[in-house]
Design an enzyme around this catalytic site. Structure first.
Site, mmCIF file in Angstrom:
data_model
loop_
_atom_site.group_PDB
_atom_site.id
_atom_site.type_symbol
_atom_site.label_atom_id
_atom_site.label_comp_id
_atom_site.label_asym_id
_atom_site.label_seq_id
_atom_site.Cartn_x
_atom_site.Cartn_y
_atom_site.Cartn_z
ATOM 1 N N ARG A 30 54.195 53.560 47.196
ATOM 2 C CA ARG A 30 54.355 54.988 47.497
ATOM 3 C C ARG A 30 53.933 55.841 46.305
ATOM 4 O O ARG A 30 54.219 55.507 45.157
ATOM 5 C CB ARG A 30 55.810 55.302 47.871
ATOM 6 C CG ARG A 30 56.204 54.721 49.205
ATOM 7 C CD ARG A 30 57.521 55.284 49.703
ATOM 8 N NE ARG A 30 57.979 54.486 50.835
ATOM 9 C CZ ARG A 30 57.559 54.634 52.081
ATOM 10 N NH1 ARG A 30 56.679 55.577 52.359
ATOM 11 N NH2 ARG A 30 58.006 53.848 53.041
ATOM 12 N N VAL A 97 43.821 59.399 38.164
ATOM 13 C CA VAL A 97 44.061 58.036 37.678
ATOM 14 C C VAL A 97 42.769 57.243 37.830
ATOM 15 O O VAL A 97 42.246 57.095 38.941
ATOM 16 C CB VAL A 97 45.215 57.358 38.447
ATOM 17 C CG1 VAL A 97 45.416 55.925 37.953
ATOM 18 C CG2 VAL A 97 46.504 58.158 38.296
ATOM 19 N N HIS A 101 41.766 54.348 44.086
ATOM 20 C CA HIS A 101 42.906 54.245 44.997
ATOM 21 C C HIS A 101 42.626 55.082 46.226
ATOM 22 O O HIS A 101 41.965 56.120 46.146
ATOM 23 C CB HIS A 101 44.203 54.703 44.323
ATOM 24 C CG HIS A 101 44.066 56.005 43.593
ATOM 25 N ND1 HIS A 101 43.465 56.099 42.357
ATOM 26 C CD2 HIS A 101 44.418 57.267 43.943
ATOM 27 C CE1 HIS A 101 43.468 57.362 41.959
ATOM 28 N NE2 HIS A 101 44.032 58.091 42.910
ATOM 29 N N MET A 102 43.143 54.625 47.340
ATOM 30 C CA MET A 102 43.012 55.341 48.602
ATOM 31 C C MET A 102 44.373 55.942 48.932
ATOM 32 O O MET A 102 45.381 55.239 48.921
ATOM 33 C CB MET A 102 42.586 54.355 49.700
ATOM 34 C CG MET A 102 42.384 54.980 51.055
ATOM 35 S SD MET A 102 42.037 53.674 52.251
ATOM 36 C CE MET A 102 40.327 53.388 51.884
HETATM 37 P P1 DGP Z 1 44.209 61.101 42.211
HETATM 38 O O1 DGP Z 1 44.263 62.569 41.962
HETATM 39 O O2 DGP Z 1 43.413 60.760 43.464
HETATM 40 O O3 DGP Z 1 43.771 60.326 40.998
HETATM 41 O O4 DGP Z 1 45.710 60.682 42.548
HETATM 42 C C1 DGP Z 1 46.573 60.058 41.656
HETATM 43 C C2 DGP Z 1 47.891 59.901 42.356
HETATM 44 O O5 DGP Z 1 48.670 58.982 41.609
HETATM 45 C C3 DGP Z 1 48.712 61.186 42.452
HETATM 46 O O6 DGP Z 1 48.891 61.519 43.837
HETATM 47 C C4 DGP Z 1 50.037 60.846 41.814
HETATM 48 C C5 DGP Z 1 50.016 59.345 41.719
HETATM 49 N N1 DGP Z 1 50.704 58.814 40.561
HETATM 50 C C6 DGP Z 1 50.496 59.173 39.262
HETATM 51 N N2 DGP Z 1 51.295 58.466 38.461
HETATM 52 C C7 DGP Z 1 52.004 57.614 39.253
HETATM 53 C C8 DGP Z 1 52.991 56.624 38.995
HETATM 54 O O7 DGP Z 1 53.387 56.356 37.865
HETATM 55 N N3 DGP Z 1 53.498 55.971 40.079
HETATM 56 C C9 DGP Z 1 53.088 56.251 41.355
HETATM 57 N N4 DGP Z 1 53.664 55.546 42.338
HETATM 58 N N5 DGP Z 1 52.148 57.166 41.630
HETATM 59 C C10 DGP Z 1 51.619 57.846 40.594
#
Ligand code: DGP
Length: 120
Positions: A30, A97, A101-102
């Protein structure tokens, strides 16, 4: 050696997450900042930084991501109403990140596909 990313540390269990699925190629957990009632990230276990680095060697993992997205959507009960899958890339895609990722988003209307922009 595989380069470490935030998501490889989540996949290995070094960092906590709400992990929903894991196999030899992909994992799903999630999103920490959910944008809809269901917001799940589906990622290849071996990091690919962005869509710009994708090549044919990644076909199996990228294909598995689609299969797993479909499976999780059904399991989460959002398949019938529909959902959105998003992969962001680079600055214009607002990728944060650097490990592909999707996003699987659903459980409510996901809104317009993209904010309209004047003069396109
Ligand atoms: P993007 O902008 O497409 O790179 O989305 C990165 C997503 O990653 C964003 O919706 C928040 C999520 N995210 C960032 N840090 C963490 C983390 O430590 N754990 C989880 N589960 N999600 C994270």
């Amino acid at each position: 050696m595989t380069e470490e990313t935030l998501f490889t540390r989540i996949i290995s269990g070094e960092l906590p997450s709400d992990m929903l699925y894991k196999d030899d190629l992909v994992s799903a957990f999630r999103d920490i900042e959910p944008q809809r009632p269901t917001h799940i990230l589906i990622v290849p276990n071996a990091p690919i930084p962005t869509m710009n680095e994708v090549s044919s060697e990644h076909e199996a993992a990228l294909g598995r991501m689609m299969v797993v997205a479909s499976q999780i959507a059904r399991e989460q009960g959002i398949a019938e109403d529909g959902y959105r899958l998003i992969i962001n890339c680079g600055d214009h895609g607002r990728q944060e990140v650097m490990h592909i990722h999707m996003h699987l988003l659903g459980g409510a209307d996901t809104g317009p596909m993209i904010t309209p922009q004047q003069g396109v």
